[in-house]
Design a protein around this motif. Structure first.
Motif, short mmCIF file in Angstrom:
data_model
loop_
_atom_site.label_atom_id
_atom_site.label_comp_id
_atom_site.label_asym_id
_atom_site.label_seq_id
_atom_site.Cartn_x
_atom_site.Cartn_y
_atom_site.Cartn_z
N ALA A 14 7.71 -2.85 -2.08
CA ALA A 14 6.34 -3.23 -1.77
C ALA A 14 5.36 -2.19 -2.30
O ALA A 14 5.72 -1.03 -2.55
CB ALA A 14 6.18 -3.40 -0.27
N THR A 15 4.11 -2.61 -2.42
CA THR A 15 3.07 -1.67 -2.84
C THR A 15 2.98 -0.52 -1.85
O THR A 15 3.22 -0.68 -0.65
CB THR A 15 1.70 -2.36 -2.92
OG1 THR A 15 1.43 -3.01 -1.68
CG2 THR A 15 1.67 -3.41 -4.03
N GLY A 16 2.69 0.65 -2.39
CA GLY A 16 2.57 1.85 -1.58
C GLY A 16 3.87 2.59 -1.36
O GLY A 16 3.85 3.74 -0.90
N SER A 80 3.59 5.74 -4.43
CA SER A 80 2.36 4.97 -4.22
C SER A 80 2.32 3.78 -5.17
O SER A 80 1.34 3.56 -5.89
CB SER A 80 1.13 5.86 -4.42
OG SER A 80 1.16 6.96 -3.56
N LEU A 81 3.39 3.03 -5.16
CA LEU A 81 3.57 1.97 -6.15
C LEU A 81 2.48 0.92 -6.09
O LEU A 81 2.00 0.54 -5.01
CB LEU A 81 4.94 1.33 -5.99
CG LEU A 81 6.10 2.18 -6.51
CD1 LEU A 81 7.43 1.62 -6.03
CD2 LEU A 81 6.06 2.28 -8.02
N GLU A 82 2.11 0.45 -7.27
CA GLU A 82 1.11 -0.59 -7.43
C GLU A 82 1.76 -1.78 -8.14
O GLU A 82 2.80 -1.64 -8.78
CB GLU A 82 -0.07 -0.07 -8.25
CG GLU A 82 -0.73 1.15 -7.65
CD GLU A 82 -1.82 1.72 -8.55
OE1 GLU A 82 -2.03 1.18 -9.65
OE2 GLU A 82 -2.44 2.73 -8.14
N LEU A 83 1.11 -2.94 -8.03
CA LEU A 83 1.65 -4.13 -8.67
C LEU A 83 1.87 -3.90 -10.16
O LEU A 83 2.84 -4.38 -10.75
CB LEU A 83 0.72 -5.32 -8.45
CG LEU A 83 0.55 -5.80 -7.02
CD1 LEU A 83 -0.46 -6.95 -6.95
CD2 LEU A 83 1.88 -6.24 -6.42
N ASP A 85 2.88 -1.44 -11.68
CA ASP A 85 4.04 -0.61 -12.01
C ASP A 85 5.29 -1.46 -12.24
O ASP A 85 6.32 -0.93 -12.67
CB ASP A 85 4.31 0.40 -10.90
CG ASP A 85 3.17 1.37 -10.71
OD1 ASP A 85 2.92 1.78 -9.56
OD2 ASP A 85 2.50 1.71 -11.72
N SER A 86 5.21 -2.73 -11.95
CA SER A 86 6.34 -3.63 -12.20
C SER A 86 6.64 -3.63 -13.69
O SER A 86 5.77 -3.92 -14.51
CB SER A 86 6.00 -5.05 -11.73
OG SER A 86 5.80 -5.08 -10.33
N VAL A 114 7.33 -4.81 -7.99
CA VAL A 114 6.51 -4.37 -6.86
C VAL A 114 5.76 -5.58 -6.33
O VAL A 114 5.06 -6.27 -7.09
CB VAL A 114 5.53 -3.27 -7.29
CG1 VAL A 114 4.73 -2.78 -6.09
CG2 VAL A 114 6.28 -2.10 -7.93
N THR A 115 5.94 -5.88 -5.05
CA THR A 115 5.32 -7.08 -4.47
C THR A 115 4.22 -6.73 -3.48
O THR A 115 4.12 -5.58 -3.01
CB THR A 115 6.36 -7.93 -3.75
OG1 THR A 115 6.92 -7.16 -2.67
CG2 THR A 115 7.48 -8.34 -4.70
#
Lengths: 115, 112
Positions: A14-16, A80-83, A85-86, A114-115
């Motif tokens: 998931a994001t973040g 701190s993943l963002e969409l 970054d997929s 990343v969802t």
């Protein structure tokens, strides 16, 4: 089979969140490279390590970091993943890093969603 | 700054015909040039490279590439295409030990 291994093969998060991608180079290779491949950006060089030390840096975000361990395996940490970054993340290895003349051998990649 | 360009997003060739995938580069010194191929759901595979010497470089699977310094090109060629050559092809350039730059890729379709 290139001899480069990457785990995991797929990752959904998931994001973040924060994830770690792992790469083991071919036996005897001292250099490890990380790449990001997405449909809109193509293949982007992120970072290179040679025998445990950072050798070259590309378009790597500050939220991303990497390291190479004494046994020469490498990890890419994405936080701190963002969409956006997929993507497919590839690791590659080569014999040496002091010249650019050596070809790289790519692993099968880790597909991050990343969802 | 070094750069590499693959002017064609897609190339279509009939099986048995010769194929060419184009690549041009820009570096301030002497380049190291590479071609890689990517099959679906796989990592990139090294095909061939130019370091110095003979301008015609032979690689895997019957591919070859011609280095042309005056035109700053490094086109990938094969005399007779196979359907199994259908894939995504990347040209890459590196100057010294600097970072490697990949082109955007050219999708090659070999039509049976």
């Amino acid at each position: 089979d290139s001899g480069v291994t990457q785990t995991p093969k797929h990752l959904i998060t998931a994001t973040g969140q924060r994830v770690t991608l792992r790469c083991s180079p071919r036996s005897g290779d001292l250099s490890v490279y990380w790449y990001q491949q997405s449909l809109d950006q193509g293949l982007q060089f992120l970072i290179q390590y040679y025998n445990g030390e950072e050798r070259a840096k590309g378009n790597i975000l500050e939220r991303f970091s990497a390291q190479q361990f004494p046994d020469l395996h490498s990890e890419l940490n994405l936080s701190s993943l963002e969409l956006g970054d997929s993507a497919l993340y590839f690791c590659a290895s080569s014999v040496v890093g002091t010249t650019g003349a050596h070809e790289q051998y790519f692993g099968p990649g880790t597909r991050l969603t990343v969802t | 700054a070094q750069s590499v360009a693959q002017p064609e997003d897609q190339v279509n060739v009939a099986e048995g015909n010769p194929l060419t995938v184009k690549c041009t580069y820009s570096v301030s010194g002497n380049p190291y040039l590479f071609w890689y191929v990517q099959y679906p759901n796989r990592g990139l595979q090294f095909l061939l490279k130019y370091i110095t010497g003979d301008n015609l470089v032979k690689g895997s699977y019957g591919f070859e590439a011609e280095f042309n310094k005056s035109q700053t090109s490094f086109h990938l060629k094969k005399p007779s295409a196979l359907v199994s050559d259908s894939a995504l092809y990347f040209c890459a350039v590196r100057e010294g030990s600097d970072k490697i730059i990949f082109g955007k890729g050219t999708r090659l379709h070999i039509l049976p």
